[in-house]
Design a protein around this motif. Structure first.
Motif, PDB file in Angstrom:
ATOM      1  N   PRO A   1      44.561  32.728  43.390  1.00  5.39           N
ATOM      2  CA  PRO A   1      45.746  32.096  42.825  1.00  5.39           C
ATOM      3  C   PRO A   1      45.460  31.155  41.659  1.00  5.39           C
ATOM      4  CG  PRO A   1      45.170  31.054  44.893  1.00  5.39           C
ATOM      5  CD  PRO A   1      44.185  32.155  44.689  1.00  5.39           C
TER       6      PRO A   1
ATOM      7  N   LEU B   1      47.794  29.768  48.410  1.00  7.68           N
ATOM      8  CA  LEU B   1      48.855  30.238  47.515  1.00  7.68           C
ATOM      9  C   LEU B   1      49.819  29.101  47.212  1.00  7.68           C
ATOM     10  CD1 LEU B   1      49.508  33.734  49.143  1.00  7.68           C
ATOM     11  CD2 LEU B   1      48.066  33.179  47.186  1.00  7.68           C
TER      12      LEU B   1
ATOM     13  N   TRP C   1      41.517  30.185  49.858  1.00 11.69           N
ATOM     14  CA  TRP C   1      41.996  31.547  49.598  1.00 11.69           C
ATOM     15  C   TRP C   1      41.110  32.584  50.291  1.00 11.69           C
ATOM     16  CZ3 TRP C   1      39.366  35.325  46.699  1.00 11.69           C
ATOM     17  CH2 TRP C   1      40.117  36.464  46.390  1.00 11.69           C
TER      18      TRP C   1
ATOM     19  N   GLU D   1      49.114  39.472  52.900  1.00 14.23           N
ATOM     20  CA  GLU D   1      48.385  38.366  52.288  1.00 14.23           C
ATOM     21  C   GLU D   1      47.023  38.797  51.745  1.00 14.23           C
ATOM     22  OE1 GLU D   1      49.545  34.180  54.274  1.00 14.23           O
ATOM     23  OE2 GLU D   1      47.556  34.929  54.720  1.00 14.23           O
TER      24      GLU D   1
ATOM     25  N   GLU E   1      46.560  39.479  48.008  1.00 18.37           N
ATOM     26  CA  GLU E   1      46.772  38.464  46.972  1.00 18.37           C
ATOM     27  C   GLU E   1      45.511  38.221  46.151  1.00 18.37           C
ATOM     28  OE1 GLU E   1      49.457  36.786  46.105  1.00 18.37           O
ATOM     29  OE2 GLU E   1      50.862  37.227  47.738  1.00 18.37           O
TER      30      GLU E   1
END
Lengths: 135, 135
Positions: free
Chosen positions: A120, B84, B74, A114, A117
Motif C-alpha cells: 500500500p 491498508l 502488510w 486481502e 493487495e
C-alpha cells in the motif's frame, strides 16, 4: 374452533418460506464463498452447507417456539389476524438472519481477497539488483 | 515478491522484542530478520541508520521509517487490513504507534480497526507511547 387450522397454516407458510430463503442463500452464496476461499470449491461448498444447516436450525427452532398462543379465536377474522401476526414476526426474523448471512459472506470474501493487495505504500528508494542470493 | 528482509537494530531492547513477536506471525510474504550492522545487512542495504528499521524486498525496493512499519504489517496475514488502513497519508505518521499497539495488543486493537473516521483512529494512535530504546 379455528386454532388448529391457524397453527397448520402458520406452520406451512413459515416452513415454506424458511426453505425458500435457505435454498436462495445456498444457491447464491456459493460464488462469494468460492472467491473467499481462493477458488477452493470443495471448502466453499462445505462452509456453505454448514451455514445453511445453522440457518435451518435457528429458523425452524424459532418457528416452533413462536407457535404457541393464548388468543381465543371465535371468528375467521381473529384467526386470519393471528396467523398474519405470527407470520409477520417470523418473516422479520428470517429477514434479519438473511442479512446476517450476507454480512458473513461479505466479510469472508473481503478477507479472502486481502492476499491480492499490492504493497500500500511506495518504496522510498530502489536498490539496483542483483541482491545477494542467499544470506 | 518472494521475500522481505527486515533490518532491525539488535542492540535495542524494544526492537528485539518486536522481532521475537514478528517471527511468530503467519505471513503472506516470508520475512527474514537481519540485524543492522551485520554483514548480511551491509550486503542488503548499507545505508540504514541503527535507530530505524528498513525493509528491503528481494526485488530491491527499500522502505524506510513509517513506510517500513506499514510494509511489515502488510506482510502479516492477520494485520494486512491494518496496513491498508494505515497507508493513508493522514495515518501513516502513526504507523509505528499502531505497530507498537498491535504487538503489545493494547487497547483491544482489533476493535479499533472498525473505527469509521480517520481522525478517530488517529486520536487513539496518538496516545500510544513508544517505549524508549534501551541499550
Amino acid at each position: 374452533m379455528y386454532i388448529e387450522g391457524s397453527y397448520a397454516v402458520y406452520l406451512a407458510i413459515s416452513l415454506a418460506v424458511t426453505v425458500w430463503v435457505a435454498r436462495t442463500l445456498h444457491k447464491n452464496g456459493r460464488v462469494f464463498l468460492v472467491e473467499a476461499f481462493q477458488g477452493n470449491a470443495e471448502l466453499a461448498d462445505s462452509v456453505n452447507h454448514l451455514l445453511v444447516v445453522g440457518f435451518y436450525l435457528v429458523n425452524v427452532g424459532w418457528v416452533a417456539m413462536a407457535l404457541r398462543t393464548s388468543a381465543i379465536l371465535d371468528t375467521p377474522r381473529q384467526a386470519i389476524e393471528l396467523v398474519s401476526d405470527k407470520i409477520g414476526g417470523i418473516l422479520l426474523v428470517l429477514g434479519m438472519m438473511h442479512f446476517l448471512n450476507l454480512y458473513v459472506f461479505h466479510r469472508l470474501r473481503r478477507r479472502g481477497l486481502e492476499y491480492l493487495e499490492a504493497p500500500p505504500v511506495a518504496p522510498n528508494m530502489h536498490m539496483p539488483p542483483p541482491l545477494p542470493r542467499e544470506l | 515478491m518472494q521475500t522481505l528482509y527486515v533490518i532491525y537494530d539488535p542492540h535495542c531492547g524494544m526492537c528485539t522484542e518486536i522481532k521475537d513477536w514478528l517471527v511468530r506471525q503467519p505471513t503472506y510474504v516470508p520475512l527474514r530478520l537481519v540485524p543492522a550492522g551485520s554483514e548480511q545487512a551491509q550486503a542488503l542495504f548499507p545505508r540504514t541508520s541503527a535507530d530505524e528499521i528498513a525493509v528491503v524486498s528481494d526485488q530491491g525496493d527499500v522502505w524506510l521509517g513509517n513506510r517500513a512499519w506499514v510494509i511489515v504489517l502488510w506482510a502479516l496475514k492477520r494485520y494486512r487490513g491494518w496496513a491498508l488502513r494505515l497507508a493513508s497519508p493522514g495515518l501513516q505518521p502513526f504507523a509505528r504507534q499502531a505497530y507498537t499497539a498491535i504487538a503489545h495488543n493494547r487497547m483491544g486493537i482489533s476493535k479499533l480497526l472498525g473505527l469509521k473516521s480517520e481522525a478517530e483512529l488517529r486520536g487513539h494512535l496518538e496516545r500510544v507511547v513508544i517505549p524508549p530504546c534501551q541499550i
